[in-house]
Design a protein around this motif. Structure first.
Motif, PDB file in Angstrom:
ATOM      1  N   LYS A  63      15.382  10.432  50.884  1.00  0.00           N
ATOM      2  CA  LYS A  63      16.426  10.413  49.862  1.00  0.00           C
ATOM      3  C   LYS A  63      15.836   9.915  48.543  1.00  0.00           C
ATOM      4  O   LYS A  63      16.100  10.436  47.458  1.00  0.00           O
ATOM      5  CB  LYS A  63      17.550   9.490  50.326  1.00  0.00           C
ATOM      6  N   LYS A  64      15.035   8.878  48.690  1.00  0.00           N
ATOM      7  CA  LYS A  64      14.427   8.296  47.498  1.00  0.00           C
ATOM      8  C   LYS A  64      13.458   9.293  46.851  1.00  0.00           C
ATOM      9  O   LYS A  64      13.417   9.421  45.620  1.00  0.00           O
ATOM     10  CB  LYS A  64      13.685   7.012  47.891  1.00  0.00           C
TER      11      LYS A  64
ATOM     12  N   LYS B 139      15.459  11.874  44.981  1.00  0.00           N
ATOM     13  CA  LYS B 139      16.029  11.310  43.748  1.00  0.00           C
ATOM     14  C   LYS B 139      14.958  11.099  42.687  1.00  0.00           C
ATOM     15  O   LYS B 139      15.157  11.404  41.513  1.00  0.00           O
ATOM     16  CB  LYS B 139      16.694   9.964  44.070  1.00  0.00           C
ATOM     17  N   ASP B 140      13.838  10.559  43.139  1.00  0.00           N
ATOM     18  CA  ASP B 140      12.749  10.288  42.197  1.00  0.00           C
ATOM     19  C   ASP B 140      12.258  11.572  41.544  1.00  0.00           C
ATOM     20  O   ASP B 140      12.104  11.645  40.328  1.00  0.00           O
ATOM     21  CB  ASP B 140      11.575   9.618  42.918  1.00  0.00           C
TER      22      ASP B 140
ATOM     23  N   TRP C 200      15.183  13.101  39.317  1.00  0.00           N
ATOM     24  CA  TRP C 200      15.796  12.370  38.208  1.00  0.00           C
ATOM     25  C   TRP C 200      15.049  11.087  37.835  1.00  0.00           C
ATOM     26  O   TRP C 200      14.483  10.991  36.770  1.00  0.00           O
ATOM     27  CB  TRP C 200      17.261  12.054  38.552  1.00  0.00           C
ATOM     28  N   ASN C 201      15.028  10.129  38.761  1.00  0.00           N
ATOM     29  CA  ASN C 201      14.540   8.798  38.389  1.00  0.00           C
ATOM     30  C   ASN C 201      13.094   8.780  37.901  1.00  0.00           C
ATOM     31  O   ASN C 201      12.729   7.956  37.072  1.00  0.00           O
ATOM     32  CB  ASN C 201      14.661   7.848  39.577  1.00  0.00           C
TER      33      ASN C 201
END
Lengths: 745, 237, 349
Positions: B7-8, B11-12, B15-16
Motif C-alpha cells: 500500500k505504501k 501511495k509513494d 503521490w507521496n
C-alpha cells in the motif's frame, strides 16, 4: 592662490535651514539651579569622581579626574554644592543612564584659582599638551575624542597638514559659524597653538561656501599668518573628518587607519576655541556654544551654555513649545539622535538641539520595497553600495556585508535621505554593525573559554599522568615483591615435590593467614636448603664444622617441616571452608553487617562493590528460601512420597531467617553507603567552589595581563595596571594552591 | 511482502514520492515531449515499462553485484530494456517512434529509472521492486499525461488528438476540438510553457498536500464530546 | 512630546517611489502622443486597458499573498509595467493579447518572484516576449503610419476600439496592416535590393517612416528622465553607443545588407528600450561602471539579434538576457570604497 579642491563622491544637498539660528548673536544661557555633569562626555574611559556629596566646588574645579590614557578630567561649570553622584539619563542614543555629578549652583559663579600660560612657546610641548588634557578638552564636533591625544603625536610622525574643520555641513547647525563670526581671533589663536604643537607644513581651514560672514571673519583673522582659508562647495557631508581631509588634501585615510597615518590632523572649530581659552586664560572646558533651533523654538539662536545644563532649562530659556514638536533631536537632523527626556544635560559634544514641528520634520512614511534604484549609491560619500549592504543586512548575511565594506560606512544618512522607498538604511547598518561586534565579542569569548578549557584539560592530564606514574611505581614495586615471592614459591614447590599445592597456594592469596604460613614455610625451607648446600660443600671440602652444620640443618629441616605441616593444615581448613560453602550454599555462610564482603561467596562473580555483593547475597538467600518454601508446599501437597516434611519445614524456616538477615544487612549497608556518599559530597563541595574561584581569578589575571600588553610601557597608567595585574596574578596563584590543597584533602 | 508495504509503495509511487512532483526527476523528457496527450502517454508508458522491468532485473541480481560495479551494471540493464522498448515502438508505432525520436533512447538517462533501481530495487525483493517500478512509472505517466493534456488544450485547444498513432485505427475519431478557430498559444507548446505549467502543477500538489494535512490535523484536534459544555447562544466579548 | 523613537537621519528628501514611477509615466507621454497621431487611438486605448488589467491582477495576487493591497498598488509600479507593455505592442493588438501579456507580466514575472524589487526580469519585457513567441502574427503587424505614402488617415477612435475589442474581422485588420520598417528591412536586406530600395516604409525623413518620430519622442522623454535625475545617463548612452558602434561598423563594410546606424537608432523600440526598459532599476546593474557594461552589452545584443537573429526587433530579448547577467556584473564592478586601495570584486572572501 587658489587651491585645488578634491570633490568627494556622492553627497546630498538637504535644505540648509541655517538662517533661523543666525538672526541674533551668541546668547548667554542662564545658569540653571542644578547642573548634571556626566563623568563621560568623551570617547574613552569615564572619569573618576574626586568630590564627595556635600562638597562645595568652585567654577573650574576638577570634579572628576581622568581615568586612563584615553580620558579627560571634568570640571565644575560653576560654583555650588555637590548634591548627588548618581545615575541620571544622559546623552546616549540608546537612552541608557550614566553616572553624573549633580551640582546645586549657588549663583556666585565664583572661579577657582586659575592662571593663563604666558608665552606658551617657551614651554615644553608636552607641558602644553598636558595643559590641554587637564582642561578636559575633547573633540567638540560630535565624536568627543580627547584632543590631547590627537595633538600628542609621536616625534617621528611628520604632520603635513593641520586642518581646522569649520565646514559644519549639517543642516540647522550654526554653532561654529556664529563662534567664528564673533570670536574668529580667539579661534585662530587656538589654531596657532595647535600649529606650534604639531609643526605642520601647512595649516588649512575648511569652510563651506554658505557661510560668507564667517569666511570673511576668518580671512581677516588670518591675514597676517600662514593659515589658509579654503572655501569648499556646500555639500553634505563634506564636514565629515575623512571627507574634509580628502576635500582639502586629496588624501584618503586608509580604512581602519587614523588621519595622522597620512600626515593630517583635523580639529574642530570649537576645540580650537577651547584650547585658546585653556592656554591663554587657564579656563578649562566648562561651556560650549549650542544651536537651539527648529520651528517649535521661539528664540532660535546660538547659546553659550554651561556643560551640564539640562536640556529642559535651555529650551525654556529659548521658549520652546513642547506641544508642537514632533521630536527632540540632540545633534543635527542628519546624524543626531532623538532624546526622550528633557532632563538630559548638554555635554561637550552637543552642538545642536533641534525641536522641529510635526510639519517641519514629519513622521517617517512606511518602508516600501527596495527597487535598487541606486540613488543611495549615487550619494554615498564613502563609495559603498548601500543597497547591497541593505540586502545583506536584511538577510543577516554579515560576512557579505563586511566584504562590501560595511565597516567604512560613516552613518552620514545620505542614503536614507534620498531613498524613495523610505527605507531607514542607516538603522539597518547600525544593526548589522552591532551584530558583527557581538559576533566578534562572542568569538573572542569562545576563544578565551577554549583556552581556559584547554589549560584545564592540560592541567588535569598532567595530574592524571603524575598519579598514573605514582601508581605505576607502586605497582612495579608490588610486582617486584610478588615476583620475588613467586620465585620463592616455585623453588619451594620444586623442593617439596608437591605440584598440586601450588595452585592451592596461589588460590588462597586472599587468605592472609595461609599466605603468611606459606611464606614462613617457604623461607624455612629455603634456609634449610641453603644450610644443606653449605653442609654438602663443607663435606666436600672436609670442613671442621660439619657437625655443627649438620645439627643446624637438622634444626632447620624440622622447622621447615613444621612450617609445611602448619601451612598444609591451614590450606586444608581453607579448602574445607570453601567446599562447605559451595555445597551448602548460603545456608552455612553467615552474613553479618560486620562482615559485608564475602569473597568466598561462590555464586557471585568476583566484584569489588560490597553493595553489589550484598545485593546478590540477599537475592540468593531469598531464592533459596523461596525454593525451600516450594519444596515444602510440594511435599505438603503430596505427602505420600514419604518425604520428611518436618525437616523440609525446618530448612525452609532457616532459609527464611537467612534471607531476612541478609536483607537487613543489605539495607544497613545501603544506609551506610549513603552516609558515606553524603560525607564525600560535603568534602567535594568546597573543592568545587575553590575551583570556580581559581578559574575566576585566573581569568582576571589574564585580562589584566592583556590590557597591560596592549597599553605599552610609555603609558601613564601602566604602573597602576601592573600592580593590578600582579595582585590578580597572586590571587590566582593563591586560589590555585587552595584548590590543590582541597583536592588532595 | 506485507499488505501494508505494498500500500505504501503504491501511495509513494503515485503521490507521496512521485518521481516528478516530489523528486523532480526526469524533467528533460517530461518538458520536451509533453506537448500532447499521445506523446506524453507513449513516453510515459515506455518509461514505466523500463522502470518496471529494470527494477525486476536489478532486484534479481542485487545479491550478485558488488557496490563498486553496481551503477554500470544497472545502467546496462536499463539500456537493454530501453533498447527493447525502442525496437518495439519502431515495430508497432512507427510514427510515434519518429515523433518521440531521441527521447526514447534518452530514457536510459532518466534519473527516475536509475534512481529507483539504486534506491529501491537493489535493496528489496523482486515482487516489491516490480510493484515499485510499476507505480513509479505510473506516477511519472500520470504527471506527464496531465502536463500533456494541459499543454494540448492551451496550445491547440484539442484533446486526444492523433491518438491513432498509439492505439491504431479505432482511435481515429477520439480527438476533441474544444474551441473552433483557435489561434494557438505557441507559448504552451514551447518548452518554456512546459516549465511554467509544470510549476503550477507543483504548486497545486503542494496546496493539496497542505489541505490534506490541515484536514488531518483538524480531525485530530476535535475535542472529546461531552467533556465540556458548549456555548450555543450569545457572544463572548 | 512624542515618544516616537526615530534614528538619524531625521530628514528625508520629499521624493517617493510613487513620484518616481509617476515621472517615468509622464516621460512616456511624448511617445504616446506621436504613436496616437501616427497610428490612431489604438495605443492609447491599449495603455488605459492594460493599466486597468494590471491593477486588477496586482490586487488579486497581493490579496492571495496576504500583502497590503492598496499600499502596494499605490507605488505605481504595476501601472508603469502596463504602460510600457502597451507601448510596445501594436495598436491593433486584440484585448485578449493585452490581458495575457499583462497577467503574465504581473503575476508570473513579478509577483511570483516576490513582488516589487525582487523580480530578476523586467516584467513588461517578459510579457512582451511571451506574446511575441506565442502570437508572432498579431505582434509584428502594425497599421501603416500616417506619414506613409498613400495613407491619408489613421483609424478613428471607433475603428481602433472595434479592432481591439474584436468586433472587426481579423482578416480585415490583417488586410490593412503592414510590416514595420525593421521587418521590411530584414525581409529584403541582402537578397532583394530593388525591393529594399523601393519599399515605401523605409523612405522616411531620417529613418523608417513614422518610427523615426516615435523614437525621437521617446528620446525626448528619456532626456526628461535624466534631467529629473530619475535615471542616470549611463545605461541609455551605453545602449545607444553599442547599437551605433556595431551598426556603424557593419554598415560601413556592407551598406546593402546592413542598415545605417541612424536607422537602427530610430527604428523599432531602440529609444523606448534604452531609456525606459533597460533602465528599470530593479533588474539593471546599479554601480555606474556596471551600468555602462550592462547598457553596452544590451546595445550590442540588440544589433546582433536584429542583424542575424530570427526576430526583427530585439530590445526585449537583449534586455532579458542582460537582466540575467546583472547580478554578476554587479559583483565585479563595485566602486572603490573610501580608504581602500582597490575596489572589491566578487561576492565574499
Amino acid at each position: 592662490m587658489s587651491r585645488r579642491i578634491w570633490d568627494i563622491p556622492g553627497g546630498i544637498h538637504p535644505a540648509e535651514n541655517k538662517q533661523q539660528s543666525l538672526q541674533s548673536g551668541i546668547i548667554a544661557a542662564n545658569i540653571p539651579t542644578e547642573l548634571i555633569i556626566p563623568i563621560q562626555q568623551h570617547i574613552g574611559a569615564p572619569g573618576k569622581p574626586c568630590v564627595e556629596v556635600g562638597d562645595n566646588v568652585l567654577k573650574g574645579q576638577v570634579i572628576a579626574g581622568a581615568n586612563g590614557f584615553v580620558s579627560v578630567p571634568t570640571h565644575a561649570p560653576t560654583s555650588g554644592e555637590v548634591t548627588a553622584i548618581e545615575s541620571r539619563p544622559v546623552q546616549h542614543p540608546s537612552q541608557i543612564d550614566g553616572l553624573c555629578i549633580v551640582i546645586k549652583t549657588d549663583g556666585d559663579d565664583q572661579w577657582v584659582n586659575h592662571s593663563a600660560i604666558n608665552d606658551y612657546q617657551s614651554q615644553e610641548r608636552s607641558y602644553i599638551i598636558d595643559a590641554i588634557r587637564q582642561a578636559g578638552i575633547a573633540g567638540m564636533g560630535g565624536a568627543g575624542f580627547p584632543s590631547a591625544i590627537k595633538l600628542g603625536i609621536r616625534p617621528d610622525t611628520k604632520i603635513e597638514q593641520l586642518l581646522l574643520n569649520s565646514a559644519e555641513c549639517e543642516p540647522y547647525i550654526t554653532a561654529d559659524d556664529s563662534l567664528i563670526q564673533e570670536r574668529a581671533d580667539e579661534v585662530i589663536a587656538g589654531l596657532k597653538i595647535m600649529q606650534w604643537l604639531v609643526q605642520p607644513q601647512e595649516t588649512l581651514i575648511g569652510i563651506e561656501d554658505n557661510k560668507p560672514n564667517a569666511i570673511a571673519a576668518l580671512k581677516q583673522a588670518t591675514a597676517d599668518s600662514n593659515i589658509e582659508v579654503v572655501v569648499v562647495p556646500t555639500k553634505y557631508p563634506s564636514g565629515g573628518e575623512k571627507q574634509l581631509i580628502y576635500l582639502l588634501t586629496g588624501k584618503e585615510v586608509a580604512s581602519g587607519g587614523l588621519p595622522s597615518d597620512v600626515g593630517v590632523i583635523c580639529q574642530n572649530t570649537g576645540t580650537a576655541y577651547a584650547i585658546n581659552r585653556a592656554i591663554h586664560y587657564g579656563e578649562p572646558l566648562i561651556s560650549r556654544i549650542t544651536t537651539v533651533t527648529g520651528d517649535a523654538i521661539t528664540n532660535k539662536g546660538n547659546y553659550e551654555v554651561l556643560l551640564g545644563t539640562p536640556v529642559s532649562t535651555l529650551l525654556s530659556q529659548a521658549d520652546a513649545k513642547f506641544d508642537k514638536t514632533s521630536r527632540l533631536i540632540m545633534g543635527g537632523p542628519m546624524m543626531g539622535f532623538s532624546i526622550h527626556n528633557a532632563a538630559v544635560p548638554i555635554v561637550k559634544v552637543t552642538n545642536c538641539l533641534l525641536a522641529p514641528t510635526k510639519k517641519e520634520i514629519p513622521e517617517p512614511d512606511a518602508e516600501q520595497a527596495c527597487i535598487r534604484c541606486g540613488s543611495c549609491t549615487q550619494v554615498c560619500p564613502a563609495g559603498l553600495l548601500p543597497q547591497q549592504l541593505y540586502w545583506f543586512s536584511k538577510s543577516n548575511e554579515l560576512e557579505k556585508a563586511q566584504h562590501f565594506n560595511l565597516a567604512d560606512c560613516i552613518e552620514c544618512g545620505a542614503c536614507s535621505f534620498v531613498c524613495p522607498s523610505n527605507i531607514p538604511l542607516v538603522q539597518y547598518y547600525r544593526f548589522s554593525k552591532g551584530q558583527i561586534r557581538k559576533q566578534e565579542a562572542e568569538t573572542k569569548k569562545a576563544d578565551q573559554a577554549r583556552e581556559r578549557f584547554e589549560f584545564r584539560q592540560a592541567r588535569l592530564e598532567k595530574e592524571d599522568r603524575e598519579k598514573e606514574e605514582k601508581r605505576k611505581a607502586r605497582a612495579e614495586a608490588a610486582a617486584k615483591k610478588q615476583a620475588a615471592k613467586k620465585a620463592a614459591t616455585a623453588e619451594n614447590t620444586a623442593a617439596s615435590e608437591s605440584g598440586s599445592t601450588v595452585s592451592a597456594g596461589t588460590e588462597s592469596t586472599g587468605n592472609t593467614a595461609t599466605t603468611k604460613l606459606k611464606s614462613t614455610w617457604a623461607s624455612a625451607t629455603k634456609r634449610w636448603k641453603d644450610a644443606e648446600k653449605a653442609l654438602k660443600v663443607a663435606e666436600k671440602n672436609g670442613n671442621d664444622h660439619i657437625d655443627a652444620l649438620q645439627k643446624k640443618v637438622g634444626q632447620l629441616k624440622a622447622k621447615a617441616d613444621n612450617a609445611k605441616s602448619l601451612y598444609d593444615e591451614a590450606k586444608l581448613a581453607n579448602a574445607e571452608n570453601a567446599d562447605s560453602s559451595s555445597s551448602t550454599s548460603n545456608l552455612t555462610t553467615p552474613i553479618t553487617p560486620e562482615q559485608p564482603i564475602t569473597p568466598q561467596q561462590p555464586a557471585t562473580p568476583p566484584t569489588n562493590d560490597p553493595m553489589q555483593v550484598l545485593k546478590q547475597a540477599s537475592a540468593d538467600d531469598f531464592n533459596t528460601w523461596k525454593a525451600a518454601q516450594q519444596k515444602v508446599q510440594e511435599a505438603e501437597a503430596t505427602p505420600s512420597d514419604g518425604v520428611d516434611i518436618e525437616l523440609l519445614r525446618k530448612v525452609e524456616a532457616e532459609a527464611k531467617e537467612k534471607s531476612v538477615a541478609s536483607k537487613t544487612a543489605m539495607k544497613e549497608a545501603r544506609a551506610k553507603e549513603k552516609e558515606a556518599m553524603q560525607a564525600k559530597k560535603a568534602v567535594e563541595d568546597p573543592t568545587k567552589q575553590l575551583k570556580l574561584d581559581a578559574a575566576i581569578t585566573r581569568t582576571k589575571a589574564k585580562k589584566a595581563l592583556k590590557a597591560l600588553e596592549s597599553l605599552g610601557e610609555d603609558h601613564a597608567s601602566y604602573g597602576a595596571l601592573k600592580t593590578a595585574y600582579e595582585k590578580a596574578h597572586t590571587a590566582a596563584e593563591n586560589a590555585e594552591l587552595a584548590l590543590k590543597a582541597a583536592e588532595e584533602a | 511482502m506485507s499488505a501494508v508495504d505494498s500500500k505504501k509503495i503504491i501511495k509513494d509511487g503515485l503521490w507521496n514520492n512521485n518521481p516528478v512532483l516530489v523528486q523532480i526527476l526526469g524533467l528533460c523528457p517530461l518538458l520536451a515531449v509533453s506537448g500532447s496527450i499521445v506523446n506524453s502517454l507513449a513516453l510515459g508508458l515506455a518509461t514505466a515499462f523500463v522502470i518496471t522491468t529494470s527494477n525486476i532485473a536489478v532486484s534479481l541480481i542485487r545479491n550478485y553485484t558488488t557496490d563498486t560495479v553496481r551503477l554500470p551494471v544497472f545502467v546496462m540493464i536499463i539500456a537493454s530494456f530501453t533498447t527493447c522498448i525502442e525496437f518495439l515502438m519502431n515495430a508497432f508505432t512507427y510514427e510515434l517512434y519518429l515523433v518521440l525520436g531521441i527521447f526514447i533512447p534518452l530514457i536510459v538517462t532518466n534519473c527516475a529509472v536509475l534512481g529507483r533501481a539504486d534506491a529501491f530495487a537493489s535493496k528489496n525483493g523482486v515482487a516489491a521492486s516490480a510493484l515499485d517500478g510499476l507505480m513509479t512509472g505510473l506516477g511519472f505517466t500520470a504527471v506527464i499525461v496531465t502536463l500533456g493534456a494541459l499543454r494540448e488544450v492551451l496550445g491547440q485547444a484539442t484533446l486526444f488528438d492523433n491518438m491513432h498513432l498509439l492505439f491504431g485505427d479505432i482511435a481515429q475519431n477520439w480527438a476533441i476540438h474544444l474551441v473552433d478557430d483557435y489561434k494557438g498559444f505557441l507559448f504552451a507548446v514551447l518548452p518554456p510553457g512546459a516549465f511554467v505549467i509544470m510549476g503550477f502543477l507543483l504548486a497545486l500538489k503542494n496546496i493539496i498536500d497542505k489541505k490534506l494535512k490541515e484536514r488531518a490535523a483538524a480531525l485530530l484536534e476535535k475535542p472529546a464530546t461531552g467533556s465540556r459544555r458548549v456555548r450555543t447562544t450569545g457572544n463572548i466579548s | 512630546m512624542s515618544v516616537l523613537h526615530v534614528t538619524s537621519p531625521h530628514v528625508h528628501r520629499p521624493f517617493t517611489m510613487n513620484a518616481l514611477m509617476r515621472h517615468v509615466i509622464y516621460a512616456t507621454i511624448p511617445g504616446l502622443i506621436v504613436l496616437t497621431v501616427l497610428f490612431g487611438w489604438g495605443t492609447l486605448i491599449n495603455v488605459i486597458f492594460a493599466s486597468i488589467v494590471a491593477i486588477a491582477a496586482e490586487a488579486i495576487v497581493l490579496k492571495l499573498r496576504n500583502r497590503p493591497t492598496s499600499f502596494s498598488i499605490k507605488d505605481g509600479s504595476a501601472i508603469l509595467t502596463a504602460v510600457l507593455l502597451a507601448l510596445a505592442i501594436p495598436p491593433t493588438a486584440p484585448w485578449w493579447l493585452t490581458i495575457i501579456g499583462i497577467v503574465f507580466a504581473i503575476v508570473i514575472a513579478k509577483q511570483l518572484y516576490g513582488g516589487l524589487g525582487s523580480n530578476p526580469f523586467n516584467p513588461a519585457m517578459i510579457g512582451y516576449v511571451l506574446l511575441l513567441i506565442s502570437f508572432p502574427l498579431e505582434m509584428t503587424t502594425w497599421v501603416p503610419a500616417y506619414t506613409t505614402e498613400g495613407i491619408t488617415s489613421v483609424p478613428t477612435f471607433a475603428q481602433s476600439f472595434a479592432m481591439i475589442f474584436g468586433s472587426v474581422d481579423r482578416d480585415i485588420i490583417d488586410g490593412i496592416t503592414m510590416a514595420t520598417p525593421l521587418d521590411t528591412f530584414k525581409t529584403y536586406a541582402g537578397n532583394d535590393l530593388t525591393k529594399l530600395q523601393s519599399a515605401s516604409v523605409l523612405q522616411g525623413n531620417i529613418a523608417g517612416v513614422g518610427w523615426e518620430w516615435v523614437n525621437v519622442a521617446f528620446l525626448i522623454g528619456g532626456i526628461y528622465l535624466i534631467a529629473r535625475k530619475i535615471i542616470t545617463w549611463h545605461i541609455p548612452v551605453a545602449v545607444l553607443s553599442g547599437v551605433f558602434l556595431f551598426a556603424g561598423i557593419f554598415h560601413t563594410l556592407d551598406p546593402d545588407s546592413y542598415a545605417s546606424p541612424i536607422f537602427h537608432l530610430l527604428s523599432g523600440g531602440t529609444m523606448l528600450g534604452a531609456f525606459f526598459i533597460a533602465t528599470d532599476p530593479v533588474t539593471a546593474a546599479t554601480s555606474n561602471k556596471g551600468k555602462l557594461i550592462y547598457g553596452a552589452l544590451i546595445g550590442v545584443l540588440i544589433y546582433v539579434i536584429r542583424a542575424w537573429g530570427g526576430y526583427p526587433d530585439a530590445v526585449a530579448f537583449a534586455v532579458l538576457l542582460l537582466n540575467l547577467c546583472a547580478p554578476t556584473i554587479e559583483y565585479y564592478t563595485q566602486p572603490r570604497a573610501y580608504g581602500h586601495k582597490k575596489a572589491n570584486s566578487g561576492i565574499a572572501k
